[in-house]
Design an enzyme around this catalytic site. Structure first.
Site, PDB file in Angstrom:
ATOM      1  CG  HIS A   1      -9.338   6.339   6.375  1.00 48.51           C
ATOM      2  ND1 HIS A   1     -10.298   5.382   6.151  1.00 48.51           N
ATOM      3  CD2 HIS A   1      -8.158   5.664   6.487  1.00 48.51           C
ATOM      4  CE1 HIS A   1      -9.734   4.185   6.117  1.00 48.51           C
ATOM      5  NE2 HIS A   1      -8.440   4.328   6.341  1.00 48.51           N
TER       6      HIS A   1
ATOM      7  CD  GLU B   1      -2.892  -1.150   2.358  1.00 44.81           C
ATOM      8  OE1 GLU B   1      -4.096  -1.139   2.183  1.00 44.81           O
ATOM      9  OE2 GLU B   1      -2.382  -1.203   3.484  1.00 44.81           O
TER      10      GLU B   1
ATOM     11  NE  ARG C   1      -3.871   5.026   9.673  1.00 44.37           N
ATOM     12  CZ  ARG C   1      -4.461   4.083   8.950  1.00 44.37           C
ATOM     13  NH1 ARG C   1      -4.115   2.826   9.109  1.00 44.37           N
ATOM     14  NH2 ARG C   1      -5.409   4.380   8.096  1.00 44.37           N
TER      15      ARG C   1
ATOM     16  CG  HIS D   1      -8.494   5.987   2.290  1.00 37.14           C
ATOM     17  ND1 HIS D   1      -8.511   5.797   0.936  1.00 37.14           N
ATOM     18  CD2 HIS D   1      -7.889   4.903   2.821  1.00 37.14           C
ATOM     19  CE1 HIS D   1      -7.938   4.634   0.651  1.00 37.14           C
ATOM     20  NE2 HIS D   1      -7.548   4.067   1.783  1.00 37.14           N
TER      21      HIS D   1
ATOM     22  NE  ARG E   1      -3.991   5.588   3.361  1.00 33.37           N
ATOM     23  CZ  ARG E   1      -4.461   4.694   4.168  1.00 33.37           C
ATOM     24  NH1 ARG E   1      -4.963   5.072   5.317  1.00 33.37           N
ATOM     25  NH2 ARG E   1      -4.423   3.429   3.843  1.00 33.37           N
TER      26      ARG E   1
HETATM   27  P1  FAD Z   1     -12.859   0.422  16.543  1.00 30.27           P
HETATM   28  O1  FAD Z   1     -12.640  -0.786  15.766  1.00 30.27           O
HETATM   29  O2  FAD Z   1     -13.417   1.596  15.845  1.00 30.27           O
HETATM   30  O3  FAD Z   1     -13.815   0.047  17.754  1.00 30.27           O
HETATM   31  C1  FAD Z   1     -14.334   1.031  18.599  1.00 30.27           C
HETATM   32  C2  FAD Z   1     -15.277   0.389  19.580  1.00 30.27           C
HETATM   33  O4  FAD Z   1     -15.607   1.320  20.605  1.00 30.27           O
HETATM   34  C3  FAD Z   1     -16.609  -0.071  19.002  1.00 30.27           C
HETATM   35  O5  FAD Z   1     -16.920  -1.305  19.591  1.00 30.27           O
HETATM   36  C4  FAD Z   1     -17.595   0.983  19.485  1.00 30.27           C
HETATM   37  O6  FAD Z   1     -18.912   0.523  19.645  1.00 30.27           O
HETATM   38  C5  FAD Z   1     -17.004   1.289  20.842  1.00 30.27           C
HETATM   39  N1  FAD Z   1     -17.370   2.577  21.433  1.00 30.27           N
HETATM   40  C6  FAD Z   1     -17.157   3.823  20.944  1.00 30.27           C
HETATM   41  N2  FAD Z   1     -17.608   4.735  21.821  1.00 30.27           N
HETATM   42  C7  FAD Z   1     -18.082   4.051  22.884  1.00 30.27           C
HETATM   43  C8  FAD Z   1     -18.684   4.434  24.107  1.00 30.27           C
HETATM   44  N3  FAD Z   1     -18.887   5.712  24.429  1.00 30.27           N
HETATM   45  N4  FAD Z   1     -19.084   3.473  24.963  1.00 30.27           N
HETATM   46  C9  FAD Z   1     -18.925   2.173  24.653  1.00 30.27           C
HETATM   47  N5  FAD Z   1     -18.361   1.747  23.504  1.00 30.27           N
HETATM   48  C10 FAD Z   1     -17.947   2.684  22.646  1.00 30.27           C
HETATM   49  N6  FAD Z   1      -6.339   0.116   9.415  1.00 30.27           N
HETATM   50  C11 FAD Z   1      -5.406  -0.781   9.058  1.00 30.27           C
HETATM   51  O7  FAD Z   1      -4.418  -0.965   9.759  1.00 30.27           O
HETATM   52  N7  FAD Z   1      -5.567  -1.514   7.913  1.00 30.27           N
HETATM   53  C12 FAD Z   1      -6.640  -1.365   7.104  1.00 30.27           C
HETATM   54  O8  FAD Z   1      -6.745  -2.053   6.094  1.00 30.27           O
HETATM   55  C13 FAD Z   1      -7.628  -0.408   7.452  1.00 30.27           C
HETATM   56  N8  FAD Z   1      -8.691  -0.208   6.661  1.00 30.27           N
HETATM   57  C14 FAD Z   1      -9.694   0.612   7.104  1.00 30.27           C
HETATM   58  C15 FAD Z   1     -10.867   0.729   6.350  1.00 30.27           C
HETATM   59  C16 FAD Z   1     -11.914   1.492   6.821  1.00 30.27           C
HETATM   60  C17 FAD Z   1     -13.178   1.617   5.998  1.00 30.27           C
HETATM   61  C18 FAD Z   1     -11.791   2.172   8.044  1.00 30.27           C
HETATM   62  C19 FAD Z   1     -12.918   3.002   8.568  1.00 30.27           C
HETATM   63  C20 FAD Z   1     -10.616   2.098   8.778  1.00 30.27           C
HETATM   64  C21 FAD Z   1      -9.568   1.322   8.319  1.00 30.27           C
HETATM   65  N9  FAD Z   1      -8.390   1.196   9.040  1.00 30.27           N
HETATM   66  C22 FAD Z   1      -7.441   0.301   8.657  1.00 30.27           C
HETATM   67  C23 FAD Z   1      -8.251   1.826  10.361  1.00 30.27           C
HETATM   68  C24 FAD Z   1      -8.556   0.772  11.416  1.00 30.27           C
HETATM   69  O9  FAD Z   1      -9.617  -0.039  10.974  1.00 30.27           O
HETATM   70  C25 FAD Z   1      -8.923   1.386  12.741  1.00 30.27           C
HETATM   71  O10 FAD Z   1      -7.994   2.362  13.080  1.00 30.27           O
HETATM   72  C26 FAD Z   1      -8.945   0.332  13.826  1.00 30.27           C
HETATM   73  O11 FAD Z   1      -9.745  -0.739  13.440  1.00 30.27           O
HETATM   74  C27 FAD Z   1      -9.432   0.941  15.124  1.00 30.27           C
HETATM   75  O12 FAD Z   1      -9.609  -0.085  16.052  1.00 30.27           O
HETATM   76  P2  FAD Z   1     -10.095   0.271  17.503  1.00 30.27           P
HETATM   77  O13 FAD Z   1     -10.188  -1.012  18.234  1.00 30.27           O
HETATM   78  O14 FAD Z   1      -9.247   1.337  18.080  1.00 30.27           O
HETATM   79  O15 FAD Z   1     -11.555   0.934  17.303  1.00 30.27           O
HETATM   80  C1  SIN Z   2      -7.038   0.651   2.811  1.00 27.29           C
HETATM   81  O1  SIN Z   2      -7.308  -0.537   2.678  1.00 27.29           O
HETATM   82  O2  SIN Z   2      -6.783   1.407   1.867  1.00 27.29           O
HETATM   83  C2  SIN Z   2      -7.022   1.230   4.177  1.00 27.29           C
HETATM   84  C3  SIN Z   2      -5.774   0.874   4.821  1.00 27.29           C
HETATM   85  C4  SIN Z   2      -5.583   1.696   6.048  1.00 27.29           C
HETATM   86  O3  SIN Z   2      -6.344   2.613   6.317  1.00 27.29           O
HETATM   87  O4  SIN Z   2      -4.609   1.415   6.738  1.00 27.29           O
END
Ligand code: FAD
Ligand code: SIN
Length: 553
Positions: A363, A129, A398, A258, A304
């Site tokens: 993003h 990527e 990032r 993104h 990005r």
């Molecule tokens: P999240 O997975 O967002 O989970 C947050 C949790 O907190 C959820 O369960 C939610 O319900 C809960 N929550 C929020 N507020 C509260 C509250 N007040 N009380 C109780 N619960 C709450 N990153 C990569 O490394 N590779 C990728 O390929 C990639 N692709 C992506 C594609 C998309 C479309 C998106 C949106 C992001 C992508 N990212 C990618 C970024 C990555 O997915 C996220 O940064 C990562 O998954 C965040 O994980 P997390 O556990 O911190 O939060």
């Molecule tokens: C993507 O698949 O392009 C998202 C990857 C990322 O946000 O790290």
């Protein structure tokens, strides 16, 4: 759940409250459950959050042709001089172990065809990527996040000492005492965090939960912007709660846009993974020109921030509503990207033959709750992991696929730290025969009444998101940032009134948090008098040589 069991009665195992069930919260639950009793909150269903929608994958040095030094270098270059090297080193070097844990927990990353492993990928297919100079992205086709989320949820559901509270939302942290803190940045007394107030989103009840350690894993804040790849839960609740509790917040100006979100009236927040560009797809303008060549030697695979800004410029220059992604050179599109193939086909777009219409969208939040090298915040008893935290890994921008990695690495780090320090404290306390358990405060509804229909939460939310998109977007200026600050201050006045006048529900809590996060983004953006990484201000178009530091509020 029996709320009587949530008072601060001492038990033999430490109690950990985890707020959020994405990769960070779930992986942490699995680690913590080895020595603690865990309560895991998710404000929606357990599997909803940014993690679920991750497409590209998770980065790790996994090939014979790659090295830690190269992954570190790519991360530092993307971070534009602001990465914390200790964090970069930890994430990159611990990545292969974290991947092994995910595989052990049942995540099925896409494998190479038997006999096709001449490249030394040790059996797994690796994608590339933007900003990566090597193939190092493990993935499950283009649905990596879903594969991770499902596997970890399945593991967590098996655990006996974990209480899962879906549709339960943390509202605010509960603080005890007024400890002086050497790092405090605002004129308020910090206390120790001893838990959180929680809203049962279905019944509307609010109750306190106590914990020896509260860990915020509540994800990002893409919903602060009109156009985003994030799902509805991404309202920055954890950052806002930690800010109100007095924790330090860092680098909020670095919101990552993104470059390629699908542009279609019937598609909401659908990402077109960067991995497609890794396989050879090229961005084109309406004349069919590969305009990225003029912006960076890596062309469409440049970091990005550069790609998103170039698209923004191209759209402003030509007046066109989007640019195109040309994937026509990819022969195995359907096999590699089945989710995107199906999604586009259902909308009448037929890649790889058809160009895909794409636009940039908010993003990923690179800033967040400032944490140290294990995930502790500046408030005692409060940790933060995953996208809600600012570990220093991403600096000013990032590197793709480093965030799933960061969530998993810091989940392990905070649990390892807590195992030593919480157990030690627990032992000391039982030797002293425990102090009297203190009752937790109860939520004070005051004179709040049920929400009236005429308060327009959705309208105010839309106003904030439109304002942020138009005034605090990919290209900024001081004049626009100041205008945004003024408008947000007016909205703040109204929201404060409503917040205390009505009985809170999820919408009102999210609105308040989204407003706080937007104010923090604007404040940090105004403080940074330079352009660096994701923050581009036309009034200061160059990076400052001498001012390499985090923006702290
Ligand atoms: P999240 O997975 O967002 O989970 C947050 C949790 O907190 C959820 O369960 C939610 O319900 C809960 N929550 C929020 N507020 C509260 C509250 N007040 N009380 C109780 N619960 C709450 N990153 C990569 O490394 N590779 C990728 O390929 C990639 N692709 C992506 C594609 C998309 C479309 C998106 C949106 C992001 C992508 N990212 C990618 C970024 C990555 O997915 C996220 O940064 C990562 O998954 C965040 O994980 P997390 O556990 O911190 O939060
Ligand atoms: C993507 O698949 O392009 C998202 C990857 C990322 O946000 O790290």
């Amino acid at each position: 759940m029996n709320h009587a069991s949530t008072s601060s009665t001492p038990s033999s195992r430490p109690k950990v409250l985890l707020i959020g069930s994405g990769i960070a919260g779930l992986a942490a639950t699995l680690h913590f459950s080895e020595f603690a009793d865990v309560i895991l909150l998710a404000k929606s269903s357990l599997d909803e959050g940014n993690t679920r929608y991750a497409q590209g994958g998770i980065s790790a040095v996994w090939s014979k042709n790659d090295s830690f030094e190269e992954h570190i270098k790519d991360t530092l270059v993307a971070g534009a001089g602001l990465c914390r090297e200790s964090s970069v080193n930890a994430c990159v070097r611990e990545a292969p172990h974290v991947i092994e844990s995910l595989i052990r927990w049942g995540v099925e990353f896409t494998k190479t065809e038997p006999g096709a492993d001449e490249t030394g990928f040790f059996g797994y297919d690796l994608h590339q990527e933007g900003g990566h100079h090597k193939r190092r992205i493990l993935h499950m086709h283009d649905s990596t996040g879903l594969a991770i989320e499902e596997a970890l949820v399945q593991q967590v559901r098996k655990l006996k000492n974990v209480t899962l509270l879906e549709n339960h939302m943390a509202i605010d942290l509960i603080m005890d005492g007024k400890l002086e803190h050497k790092n405090r940045s605002r004129g308020m007394d910090l206390g120790k965090c001893i838990g959180a107030f929680v809203l049962d989103c279905k019944s509307g009840n609010i109750f306190p939960l106590s914990a020896n350690l509260t860990v915020i894993a509540s994800g990002g804040a893409g919903k602060a912007y009109l156009y985003t790849t994030n799902p509805d839960v991404a309202t920055g609740d954890g950052v806002a709660m930690a800010y109100r509790a007095g924790a330090r917040i860092a680098n909020m100006e670095f919101m990552q846009f993104h470059p390629t979100c699908l542009f279609h009236p019937n598609a909401k927040n659908f990402l077109i993974t960067e991995a497609i560009r890794g396989e050879g797809a090229v961005l084109r303008n309406f004349k069919g020109e590969d305009f990225m060549k003029a912006h960076h030697p890596m062309g469409s695979l440049a970091p990005r921030d550069i790609v998103a800004r170039a698209i923004d410029l191209e759209m402003k220059r030509t007046g066109e509503p989007h640019v195109w992604l040309d994937a026509s050179k990819i022969t195995h599109f359907k096999e590699h990207f089945p989710q995107i193939y199906d999604f586009c086909h259902n909308l009448g777009i037929h890649p790889p033959q058809d160009f895909i219409p794409v636009v940039p969208a908010a993003h990923y939040l690179c800033g967040g709750i400032w944490v140290d090298d294990v995930g502790n915040t500046t408030v005692e008893g409060l940790a933060a992991i995953g996208e809600a935290s600012c570990t220093g890994l991403h600096g000013a921008n990032r590197l793709a696929s480093n965030s799933l990695l960061e969530g998993a690495v810091f989940a392990k780090r905070i649990a390892e730290w807590a195992k030593k320090s919480l157990l030690q404290r627990q032992n000391q306390q039982s030797q002293e025969n425990q102090r009297e358990a203190r009752p937790l405060p109860i939520w004070d509804f005051g004179r709040a009444v049920d929400i009236e229909e005429q308060i327009d939460i959705a309208g105010t939310w839309r106003e904030i998101r439109t304002l942020m998109w138009n005034y605090v977007g990919i290209v900024r200026s001081d004049r626009r940032l100041k205008r945004a600050r003024e408008r947000l201050a007016l909205i703040r006045h109204e929201v404060n009134e409503d917040y205390w006048k009505f009985k809170v529900n999820r919408d009102l809590i999210e609105l308040r948090n989204l407003l706080t996060v937007s104010e923090l983004i604007v404040e940090c953006a105004l403080r940074r008098k330079e352009s660096r990484g994701l923050h581009y201000n036309v009034d200061y178009p160059h990076p400052l040589e001498l001012e390499l530091k985090d923006t702290l509020v």
